[in-house]
Design a protein around this motif. Structure first.
Motif, PDB file in Angstrom:
ATOM      1  N   VAL A 129       0.841  -1.202   0.000  1.00  0.00           N
ATOM      2  CA  VAL A 129       0.000   0.000   0.000  1.00  0.00           C
ATOM      3  C   VAL A 129       0.880   1.258   0.000  1.00  0.00           C
ATOM      4  O   VAL A 129       0.615   2.217  -0.729  1.00  0.00           O
ATOM      5  CB  VAL A 129      -0.978  -0.006   1.196  1.00  0.00           C
ATOM      6  N   LEU A 130       1.940   1.264   0.800  1.00  0.00           N
ATOM      7  CA  LEU A 130       2.843   2.417   0.836  1.00  0.00           C
ATOM      8  C   LEU A 130       3.554   2.628  -0.506  1.00  0.00           C
ATOM      9  O   LEU A 130       3.710   3.762  -0.964  1.00  0.00           O
ATOM     10  CB  LEU A 130       3.867   2.258   1.954  1.00  0.00           C
TER      11      LEU A 130
ATOM     12  N   ILE B   8       1.455  11.782 -10.247  1.00  0.00           N
ATOM     13  CA  ILE B   8       0.688  13.033 -10.285  1.00  0.00           C
ATOM     14  C   ILE B   8       1.641  14.224 -10.386  1.00  0.00           C
ATOM     15  O   ILE B   8       1.419  15.143 -11.168  1.00  0.00           O
ATOM     16  CB  ILE B   8      -0.241  13.149  -9.057  1.00  0.00           C
ATOM     17  N   GLY B   9       2.704  14.207  -9.627  1.00  0.00           N
ATOM     18  CA  GLY B   9       3.696  15.283  -9.679  1.00  0.00           C
ATOM     19  C   GLY B   9       4.356  15.382 -11.042  1.00  0.00           C
ATOM     20  O   GLY B   9       4.558  16.479 -11.572  1.00  0.00           O
ATOM     21  N   TYR B  10       4.657  14.252 -11.647  1.00  0.00           N
ATOM     22  CA  TYR B  10       5.280  14.241 -12.968  1.00  0.00           C
ATOM     23  C   TYR B  10       4.358  14.855 -14.015  1.00  0.00           C
ATOM     24  O   TYR B  10       4.760  15.697 -14.804  1.00  0.00           O
ATOM     25  CB  TYR B  10       5.640  12.802 -13.353  1.00  0.00           C
ATOM     26  N   PHE B  11       3.089  14.453 -14.036  1.00  0.00           N
ATOM     27  CA  PHE B  11       2.151  14.986 -15.014  1.00  0.00           C
ATOM     28  C   PHE B  11       1.839  16.451 -14.766  1.00  0.00           C
ATOM     29  O   PHE B  11       1.695  17.232 -15.693  1.00  0.00           O
ATOM     30  CB  PHE B  11       0.862  14.159 -15.051  1.00  0.00           C
ATOM     31  N   TRP B  12       1.750  16.879 -13.530  1.00  0.00           N
ATOM     32  CA  TRP B  12       1.472  18.286 -13.215  1.00  0.00           C
ATOM     33  C   TRP B  12       2.628  19.168 -13.694  1.00  0.00           C
ATOM     34  O   TRP B  12       2.429  20.205 -14.295  1.00  0.00           O
ATOM     35  CB  TRP B  12       1.246  18.473 -11.723  1.00  0.00           C
TER      36      TRP B  12
ATOM     37  N   ALA C 211       4.003   5.744  -5.548  1.00  0.00           N
ATOM     38  CA  ALA C 211       3.986   5.752  -7.011  1.00  0.00           C
ATOM     39  C   ALA C 211       2.912   6.700  -7.538  1.00  0.00           C
ATOM     40  O   ALA C 211       3.134   7.437  -8.500  1.00  0.00           O
ATOM     41  CB  ALA C 211       3.772   4.344  -7.549  1.00  0.00           C
ATOM     42  N   LEU C 212       1.762   6.710  -6.906  1.00  0.00           N
ATOM     43  CA  LEU C 212       0.674   7.593  -7.320  1.00  0.00           C
ATOM     44  C   LEU C 212       1.061   9.062  -7.139  1.00  0.00           C
ATOM     45  O   LEU C 212       0.860   9.891  -8.024  1.00  0.00           O
ATOM     46  CB  LEU C 212      -0.601   7.276  -6.528  1.00  0.00           C
ATOM     47  N   VAL C 213       1.637   9.391  -6.002  1.00  0.00           N
ATOM     48  CA  VAL C 213       2.070  10.776  -5.745  1.00  0.00           C
ATOM     49  C   VAL C 213       3.133  11.205  -6.754  1.00  0.00           C
ATOM     50  O   VAL C 213       3.077  12.317  -7.291  1.00  0.00           O
ATOM     51  CB  VAL C 213       2.594  10.919  -4.291  1.00  0.00           C
ATOM     52  N   LEU C 214       4.089  10.346  -7.052  1.00  0.00           N
ATOM     53  CA  LEU C 214       5.128  10.670  -8.029  1.00  0.00           C
ATOM     54  C   LEU C 214       4.548  10.855  -9.430  1.00  0.00           C
ATOM     55  O   LEU C 214       4.939  11.766 -10.163  1.00  0.00           O
ATOM     56  CB  LEU C 214       6.208   9.597  -8.039  1.00  0.00           C
TER      57      LEU C 214
END
Length: 122
Positions: free
Chosen positions: A10-11, A21-25, A16-19
């Motif tokens: 889960v961690l 989102i940051g990459y696409f933003w 991975a999800l946070v990274l």
């Protein structure tokens, strides 16, 4: 032991999800990411004629931008400009642009009006 493996999974997924989102933003916002702006110089090779009006008017500028990561990047833009400080061919105008995205340049000149005009890809 099974609970620890699930927690680690889960961690890892959350990270991975946070990274992602940051990459696409960062890719969509030219002034985000590293947050760095580069300064360069536009050597003016072409300019629209100075209008007879006495207030701010549109100017079209072409030239080549050179900066820390650029050599003679061909640039073109249309901006609102003070006619009393009209640019001229051969002038070297300071410009700002997001690091790695010179197509989003803006003149750093007293005649240029902030928040107006639009640089075109060149």
């Amino acid at each position: 032991m099974g609970m620890l493996v699930q927690l680690m999974f889960v961690l890892m997924m959350a990270t991975a999800l946070v990274l992602a989102i940051g990459y696409f933003w960062r890719g969509r916002n030219p002034f985000s990411g590293r947050g760095e702006q580069e300064s360069g110089t536009l050597y003016v090779t072409g300019i629209s004629p100075r209008p007879e009006a006495l207030d701010d008017q549109y100017v079209t500028i072409t030239g080549n931008i050179s900066g820390p990561s650029l050599v003679a990047y061909e640039a073109y833009g249309r901006f609102v400009w003070d006619v009393n400080r009209w640019p001229y061919v051969g002038e070297q105008i300071p410009v700002l642009y997001p690091s790695g995205k010179p197509q989003h340049w803006f003149p750093d000149h007293p005649g240029a009006r902030r928040g107006t005009g639009s640089p075109f890809h060149g």
